[in-house]
Design a protein around this motif. Structure first.
Motif, PDB file in Angstrom:
ATOM      1  N   THR A  40       0.838  -1.189   0.000  1.00  0.00           N
ATOM      2  CA  THR A  40       0.000   0.000   0.000  1.00  0.00           C
ATOM      3  C   THR A  40       0.881   1.251   0.000  1.00  0.00           C
ATOM      4  O   THR A  40       2.010   1.238   0.489  1.00  0.00           O
ATOM      5  N   GLY A  41       0.354   2.336  -0.564  1.00  0.00           N
ATOM      6  CA  GLY A  41       1.059   3.606  -0.588  1.00  0.00           C
ATOM      7  C   GLY A  41       0.128   4.696  -1.072  1.00  0.00           C
ATOM      8  O   GLY A  41      -0.977   4.412  -1.538  1.00  0.00           O
ATOM      9  N   ASP A  58       1.637  -8.904  -5.163  1.00  0.00           N
ATOM     10  CA  ASP A  58       0.637  -9.331  -6.140  1.00  0.00           C
ATOM     11  C   ASP A  58      -0.310  -8.184  -6.475  1.00  0.00           C
ATOM     12  O   ASP A  58      -0.930  -8.183  -7.546  1.00  0.00           O
ATOM     13  N   ALA A  59      -0.431  -7.232  -5.548  1.00  0.00           N
ATOM     14  CA  ALA A  59      -1.306  -6.081  -5.769  1.00  0.00           C
ATOM     15  C   ALA A  59      -0.706  -4.844  -5.132  1.00  0.00           C
ATOM     16  O   ALA A  59      -0.065  -4.918  -4.078  1.00  0.00           O
ATOM     17  N   LEU A  60      -0.935  -3.713  -5.781  1.00  0.00           N
ATOM     18  CA  LEU A  60      -0.542  -2.412  -5.258  1.00  0.00           C
ATOM     19  C   LEU A  60      -1.829  -1.637  -5.003  1.00  0.00           C
ATOM     20  O   LEU A  60      -2.604  -1.383  -5.928  1.00  0.00           O
ATOM     21  N   LEU A  61      -2.069  -1.274  -3.753  1.00  0.00           N
ATOM     22  CA  LEU A  61      -3.292  -0.588  -3.339  1.00  0.00           C
ATOM     23  C   LEU A  61      -2.935   0.843  -2.956  1.00  0.00           C
ATOM     24  O   LEU A  61      -2.129   1.063  -2.045  1.00  0.00           O
ATOM     25  N   VAL A  62      -3.543   1.821  -3.655  1.00  0.00           N
ATOM     26  CA  VAL A  62      -3.149   3.224  -3.482  1.00  0.00           C
ATOM     27  C   VAL A  62      -4.364   4.143  -3.355  1.00  0.00           C
ATOM     28  O   VAL A  62      -5.487   3.767  -3.669  1.00  0.00           O
ATOM     29  N   ARG A 225      -1.393  10.071   4.056  1.00  0.00           N
ATOM     30  CA  ARG A 225      -0.699   8.804   4.291  1.00  0.00           C
ATOM     31  C   ARG A 225      -1.581   7.783   5.015  1.00  0.00           C
ATOM     32  O   ARG A 225      -1.451   6.580   4.804  1.00  0.00           O
ATOM     33  N   TYR A 226      -2.430   8.269   5.880  1.00  0.00           N
ATOM     34  CA  TYR A 226      -2.932   7.408   6.948  1.00  0.00           C
ATOM     35  C   TYR A 226      -4.196   6.634   6.602  1.00  0.00           C
ATOM     36  O   TYR A 226      -4.467   5.593   7.196  1.00  0.00           O
ATOM     37  N   GLY A 227      -4.959   7.103   5.617  1.00  0.00           N
ATOM     38  CA  GLY A 227      -6.128   6.344   5.201  1.00  0.00           C
ATOM     39  C   GLY A 227      -5.737   5.049   4.512  1.00  0.00           C
ATOM     40  O   GLY A 227      -6.246   3.967   4.850  1.00  0.00           O
ATOM     41  N   ILE A 228      -4.826   5.133   3.541  1.00  0.00           N
ATOM     42  CA  ILE A 228      -4.417   3.935   2.812  1.00  0.00           C
ATOM     43  C   ILE A 228      -3.672   2.980   3.734  1.00  0.00           C
ATOM     44  O   ILE A 228      -3.783   1.746   3.605  1.00  0.00           O
ATOM     45  N   LYS A 229      -2.937   3.521   4.688  1.00  0.00           N
ATOM     46  CA  LYS A 229      -2.248   2.682   5.672  1.00  0.00           C
ATOM     47  C   LYS A 229      -3.269   1.940   6.531  1.00  0.00           C
ATOM     48  O   LYS A 229      -3.130   0.730   6.779  1.00  0.00           O
TER      49      LYS A 229
END
Length: 252
Positions: A40-41, A58-62, A225-229
């Motif tokens: 995630t980022g 396997d996945a990038l979640l942004v 930063r903090y929602g995706i984290k």
């Protein structure tokens, strides 16, 4: 879990179908079907994609993905390189923009309120889907004290535009993470003592000074930063994914 099931779970949690956005939310670039490792980022930059490759994701979640309204449609140059890297390495790109800003538990606004110890009272636009929120500090602070609190929470000193009443205490606060600086007008109309956003415009300074409201520009990246984290941590705890949050430095 397969990639379409993961997208379904995220859609159920974030309800993107209820929000008019500037980009598609959900699976944006399809990769391998089986998902175990997620990175995630904040933004799907080349640096973040390269890190996802390095970590075997396997996945990038942004939060900031691709295919924004008004951008060139051609997949070439910087955009082409990013997408080629994802496809070559069979990595799914999943992005959620406004649905992640406004989510009451995991959203950027909710997380910023938690970090700054603000008790959420509602949406500045008068409904729960508002991208700008307002609330109350647990105890009043001076302008300098709120500057210090933001700096400690986000790891960067915010730009603080002071009011005409330098000693004016801050009890009520409005905020909108990212590029929400123009909500300062509404914050002033609502009689709030301070407004926080990620970015600032030249005009924001005069609005703050002339309408006697403290204003803080705390950084687009830093405030988001903090929602995706939090979303990644939720996937790990509730669904057992191996999730790594990667913070690519961005001074804006």
């Amino acid at each position: 879990m397969d990639n379409l099931q993961l997208e379904k779970i995220l859609n159920q949690k974030l309800s993107p179908q209820l929000i008019k956005d500037y980009c598609p939310n959900g699976l944006q670039v399809e990769g391998k079907s089986e998902i175990k490792k997620i990175v995630t980022g904040v933004t799907a930059s080349q640096a973040l994609i390269d890190k996802a490759v390095e970590l075997g994701a396997d996945a990038l979640l942004v939060h900031h993905g691709y295919f924004w309204k008004g951008e060139p449609e051609s997949i070439r140059g910087m955009k082409g390189k990013r997408i080629r890297t994802l496809i070559k390495n069979d990595i799914n790109l999943i992005g959620y923009h406004l649905p992640l800003d406004i989510h009451p538990e995991l959203g950027n606004n909710a997380e910023l309120a938690r970090l700054l110890e603000i008790e959420v009272e509602g949406g500045m636009e008068g409904h729960p889907q508002s991208v700008a929120m307002y609330g109350r500090l647990k105890r009043p602070l001076t302008g300098e004290q709120l500057t210090d609190r933001i700096a400690l929470a986000l790891g960067r000193v915010p730009l603080h535009i002071t009011t005409g009443s330098v000693d004016k205490a801050i009890e009520t606060v409005g905020w909108c993470t990212g590029g929400g600086q123009d909500y300062i007008e509404l914050a002033a109309q609502l009689g709030l003592d301070a407004f926080i956003s990620g970015e600032i415009s030249e005009r924001t300074t005069y609005t703050a000074r002339e309408q006697d409201i403290h204003y803080y520009s705390a950084g687009h990246h830093a405030t988001e930063r903090y929602g995706i984290k939090a979303l990644g941590e939720w996937l790990a705890s509730e669904h057992g994914f191996d999730v790594t949050f990667v913070d690519i430095d961005n001074p804006v």
